[in-house]
Design an enzyme around this catalytic site. Sequence first.
Site, mmCIF file in Angstrom:
data_model
loop_
_atom_site.group_PDB
_atom_site.id
_atom_site.type_symbol
_atom_site.label_atom_id
_atom_site.label_comp_id
_atom_site.label_asym_id
_atom_site.label_seq_id
_atom_site.Cartn_x
_atom_site.Cartn_y
_atom_site.Cartn_z
ATOM 1 N N TYR A 63 0.821 -1.046 -0.108
ATOM 2 C CA TYR A 63 0.057 0.013 -0.102
ATOM 3 C C TYR A 63 0.897 1.326 0.093
ATOM 4 C CZ TYR A 63 -5.038 -0.075 -0.136
ATOM 5 O OH TYR A 63 -6.402 -0.350 -0.552
ATOM 6 N N GLU A 108 -0.309 4.800 -0.410
ATOM 7 C CA GLU A 108 -1.262 6.001 -0.630
ATOM 8 C C GLU A 108 -0.701 7.199 -0.342
ATOM 9 O OE1 GLU A 108 -4.681 4.362 1.576
ATOM 10 O OE2 GLU A 108 -5.968 5.269 0.092
ATOM 11 N N ASP A 160 -6.563 15.450 -23.688
ATOM 12 C CA ASP A 160 -6.432 13.981 -23.378
ATOM 13 C C ASP A 160 -5.803 13.202 -24.675
ATOM 14 O OD1 ASP A 160 -6.941 11.469 -23.123
ATOM 15 O OD2 ASP A 160 -9.240 11.644 -22.630
ATOM 16 N N THR A 169 -3.566 7.559 -21.498
ATOM 17 C CA THR A 169 -3.290 6.103 -21.200
ATOM 18 C C THR A 169 -2.136 5.625 -21.513
ATOM 19 O OG1 THR A 169 -4.356 5.426 -23.316
ATOM 20 C CG2 THR A 169 -5.775 5.631 -21.801
ATOM 21 N N LYS A 172 -2.329 2.237 -25.238
ATOM 22 C CA LYS A 172 -2.878 2.395 -26.522
ATOM 23 C C LYS A 172 -1.498 2.429 -27.513
ATOM 24 C CE LYS A 172 -7.368 3.950 -24.999
ATOM 25 N NZ LYS A 172 -8.474 4.860 -25.081
ATOM 26 N N ARG A 180 -1.644 -1.324 -18.966
ATOM 27 C CA ARG A 180 -2.994 -0.860 -18.816
ATOM 28 C C ARG A 180 -3.058 0.164 -17.817
ATOM 29 N NH1 ARG A 180 -7.464 -1.565 -21.285
ATOM 30 N NH2 ARG A 180 -6.373 -2.912 -22.500
HETATM 31 C C1 LIG Z 1 -9.281 5.283 -24.256
HETATM 32 C C2 LIG Z 1 -9.516 6.595 -23.836
HETATM 33 C C3 LIG Z 1 -9.842 6.949 -22.437
HETATM 34 C C4 LIG Z 1 -10.171 5.927 -21.354
HETATM 35 O O1 LIG Z 1 -9.020 5.154 -21.063
HETATM 36 P P1 LIG Z 1 -9.430 3.861 -19.969
HETATM 37 O O2 LIG Z 1 -7.678 3.486 -19.817
HETATM 38 O O3 LIG Z 1 -10.145 2.902 -20.501
HETATM 39 O O4 LIG Z 1 -9.923 4.348 -18.722
HETATM 40 C C5 LIG Z 1 -9.992 8.290 -22.102
HETATM 41 N N1 LIG Z 1 -9.867 9.174 -23.035
HETATM 42 C C6 LIG Z 1 -9.727 8.815 -24.425
HETATM 43 C C7 LIG Z 1 -9.702 10.056 -25.335
HETATM 44 C C8 LIG Z 1 -9.694 7.475 -24.933
HETATM 45 O O5 LIG Z 1 -9.432 7.143 -26.065
#
Ligand SMILES: *Cc1c(COP(=O)(O)O)cnc(C)c1O
Length: 491
Positions: free
Chosen positions: A79, A81, A256, A285, A288, A294
């Site tokens: 843990y 935090e 994002d 993320t 991707k 992940r």
């Molecule tokens: C995939 C994605 C997310 C979410 O990601 P997770 O890891 O599934 O929570 C947020 N914003 C955008 C633009 C995405 O393409």
Amino acid sequence: MTAEPVTSSTAAPGAEYADTASAAYRAALQVIESVEPRIAAATRKELADQRDSLKLIASENYASPAVLLTMGTWLSDKYAEGTIGHRFYAGCQNVDVVESVAAEHARELFGAPYAYAQPHSGIDANLVAFWAILATRVEAPGLAELGAKHVNDLSETDWESLRNKLGNQRLLGMSLDAGGHLTHGFRPNISGKMFHQRSYGTDPETGLLDYDKLAAAAREFKPLILVGGYSAYPRRVNFAKLREIADEVGATLMVDMAHFAGLVAGKVFTGDEDPVPHAHVTTTTTHKSLRGPRGGLVLAQPEYSDAVDKGCPMVLGGPLSHVMAAKAVALAEARQPSFQAYAQRVADNAKALAEGFLKRGARLVTGGTDNHIVLLDVTSFGLTGRQAESALLDAGVVTNRNSIPADPNGAWYTSGIRFGTPALTTRGFGATEFDRVAELVVDVLNNTTPTQASSGPSKAKYTLADGTAERVHAASAEMLAANPLYPGLTL
Ligand SMILES: *Cc1c(COP(=O)(O)O)cnc(C)c1O
């Protein structure tokens, strides 16, 4: 015998230590099998399935064995935090090292003054960003003043009054059907409840972002937060322009880059197309196009970093130390020159895929691509996205259906199929293979006929002409065998 230098190739990392990784996985699966054989079997089967399918899902990739192996350790047992050097638990000295290294790689890779490696996913990274922006910019009244016991009890009107008490905070993000994400202020996500949201779209004719319209919307709406970034927009974005617009209306620019972080890390997007120097807060993320575990990351300019640093416990539970360790390994890989070659290939391959579709008469949203995404309008084949997605899957082509601007079939059936090149590029696919992928996809769609239902909607049913699935399966099996996933890895 001299080994090829790893850094000069575009091949996926891992081949050079495949024997050691194979031994590690064999041992791990044997241990798992002794406790719960069904989990060992599903894990083995997942590798076989991933090896055998043509994965064109734009948000997926294949992390290296080094990244994957890093997640399977006792770092998970701790843990931690709090923040680096300031934890709510004793004995976090090693987690401090892990989180520091991950943050250091993220800062160096993206040229960011501050990086936060704790978010468990992209959605969590966005939540951290929202709270950090609210905490930095809004003088909120105490929670007790809001008069609600449970958030679940709140009606739409309650939410509105809650927002009013907080100063009716406004968020302007890209619309879902133009390629935005649920977390950019849409109802099924908390962001659509806690903010008064409005969206900007794309030009109905060209499918391209219209910066003048965006600026006009921002001037009229005066958002606290302008969100840039997308999940299904096949073009680059000028983030310098977004920052100008944000500055003009006093908004915080949050970008994002969940989908395209790999293209930023790999220096395919630079200058005005690199969000990090322009945005106040950048989220992403790590799994991707960035090809890591992940998880999520937040990068921030100094004025937001204190608030971001309080992400845990403000909106996050205890950090996943094993995943932060894997982020550090993946970010170290992404700092290699070979990752830049990979990222360039991802973009080149998307162009080859798009050209493959166009020369076979298919219609693409925006007429092409200049990132890793290709969005095919399947109405020209007389199909819905749902029918096309299922028919492609029957032939072993894994994609997802997606709305297109002003979608005539709505958000469930849709009229588009989204393709992405990051995963198959990791396997070694090049322009020739992606042209062949376009040929196979068009073959499937040309041989798919919608079923006429006697009553009710027939937007899901279809028939695939005899022999099509077998023909496409055989052709893709050949390409997949020539470009193996995790080469040299045997279980
Ligand atoms: C995939 C994605 C997310 C979410 O990601 P997770 O890891 O599934 O929570 C947020 N914003 C955008 C633009 C995405 O393409």
